[in-house]
Design an enzyme around this catalytic site. Structure first.
Site, PDB file in Angstrom:
ATOM      1  N   HIS A  11       0.877  -1.066   0.003  1.00  0.00           N
ATOM      2  CA  HIS A  11      -0.246  -0.337  -0.086  1.00  0.00           C
ATOM      3  C   HIS A  11       0.646   0.728  -0.130  1.00  0.00           C
ATOM      4  CE1 HIS A  11       0.349   0.858   4.218  1.00  0.00           C
ATOM      5  NE2 HIS A  11       0.860  -0.160   4.158  1.00  0.00           N
ATOM      6  N   GLU A  84      -2.198  -7.495   6.769  1.00  0.00           N
ATOM      7  CA  GLU A  84      -0.502  -7.430   7.812  1.00  0.00           C
ATOM      8  C   GLU A  84      -0.498  -8.466   8.882  1.00  0.00           C
ATOM      9  OE1 GLU A  84       2.573  -7.333   7.960  1.00  0.00           O
ATOM     10  OE2 GLU A  84       2.831  -5.305   6.841  1.00  0.00           O
TER      11      GLU A  84
END
Length: 364
Positions: A11, A84
């Site tokens: 990201h 994550e």
């Protein structure tokens, strides 16, 4: 089995990246540079042929992939397994805070001990198994195709180790760049690394504040909480932040408060702002519950925001805004009491980041 080609991208940048704050699975949005990086990635990969797009379901990944998906005309399939690593109780803390509060545990974390468990989180070994299984499942689902996957630094780290044979506890040298394409191949049950993104080969995303020493803007912010643990937020015009207005937003929601005046303490500023913006006086402020620093646009210029947050139990009330200045009257459009669930679900701009997490933390 035919070869699958996978482009794996992290990201874009967030304010929590700048603050070196543990994000883990908290739903942190991109900052202004991150949004620009997402647009740059869309330009870079817009002429590539992709058959499928997968993404972590966390906002920072989805915000990164959306401009490219729109350009390619492909839907985005979200996967919780691409999130994550869950860093449990450390999420929301800066790395320096973790080092001070948990020095021996943080040392184990830095040593990449595979079975070390942060309370409420997952071990590195479990994370690697989760990510490896998901990436392999995607690759085996699309033989002969080219697939884009947008996720997080930890996910890319595991992808790198799958392709290079680097052990979990070994140091990885090349950094994981924001919003940069890394190319992998999967064939006959084997991963190989085709190309890892290098900073020297990347388009530089330049922001108006780059290369400047920004004037610090200390500010006291307040989180009034009612009996249902909802927080009062004001709706502000994006005229206060033209970069958001340029992205198509007419307003954003934010905590009340404002700049600390010369010679004023944060406590004094919080009391003054609370009285001026809501009419409340004589309230127990308590301790500062959260702090953050980040580049902030205010009008045409940029400042280094230094914000300290107070949570106050006030019950539900209607703000008395008779103390507003004329500028405040033109820029504040209204208010609303928000629950943590509403904050987590909204697609509107809302500050501070991860306020739903902070509310749950304050609930205890």
């Amino acid at each position: 089995m035919a070869r699958t080609r996978i482009c794996l991208a992290r990201h874009g940048e967030t304010n929590w990246n700048l603050e070196r704050r543990v994000q883990g699975q908290l739903n942190i949005p991109l900052n202004v540079r991150g949004v620009a990086q997402a647009e740059a990635l869309a330009r870079e990969l817009g002429s590539e042929r992709f058959d499928r797009i997968y993404s972590s379901d966390l906002r920072r990944a989805l915000q990164t992939v959306t401009p490219l998906a729109r350009r390619l005309g492909l839907p985005v399939e979200t996967r919780v397994a691409l999130r994550e690593k869950d860093d449990g109780a450390w999420q929301g803390m800066t790395f320096d805070d973790v080092d001070r509060a948990f020095p021996s545990e943080h040392a184990l974390h830095r040593q990449r001990q595979a079975e070390f468990l942060i309370p409420g989180g997952e071990t590195l070994a479990a994370f690697a198994d989760r990510v490896g299984a998901e990436l392999t499942a995607i690759a085996e689902r699309h033989p002969g195709e080219t697939v884009l996957v947008v996720a997080h630094a930890g996910v890319l780290d595991i992808g790198y180790r799958l392709a290079t044979g680097l052990g979990l506890s070994e140091k990885r040298d090349p950094p994981v760049l924001h919003a940069a394409p890394n190319w992998f191949l999967y064939e006959d049950g084997r991963w190989t690394l085709e190309r890892w993104a290098q900073e020297s080969a990347r388009e530089t995303v330049v922001m108006p504040y780059d290369g400047r020493t920004l004037e610090r803007r200390p500010a006291a912010r307040l989180l009034p909480l009612d009996a249902e643990h909802r927080v009062l937020l004001f709706r502000y015009s994006t005229r206060l932040s033209p970069i958001f207005e340029a992205q198509g937003y007419a307003h954003f929601w934010g905590s009340i408060g404002g700049a600390v005046e010369p010679g004023e303490t944060f406590d004094a500023a919080a009391r003054r702002e609370l009285a001026e913006e809501t009419g409340l006086t004589g309230v127990d402020l308590g301790e500062i519950v959260f702090s953050r620093e980040f580049p902030m646009q205010l009008g045409a210029d940029w400042f280094q925001a230094d914000e300290r947050f107070y949570a106050i139990r006030v019950g539900e009330f209607t703000p008395d805004t008779r103390g507003f200045t004329e500028v405040e009257r033109s820029d504040v459009l209204g208010w609303k009491w928000w629950s943590a669930a509403e904050i987590a679900a909204t697609q509107e701009l809302l500050f501070p980041e991860a306020l739903d997490w902070l509310l749950e933390k304050l609930r205890g």
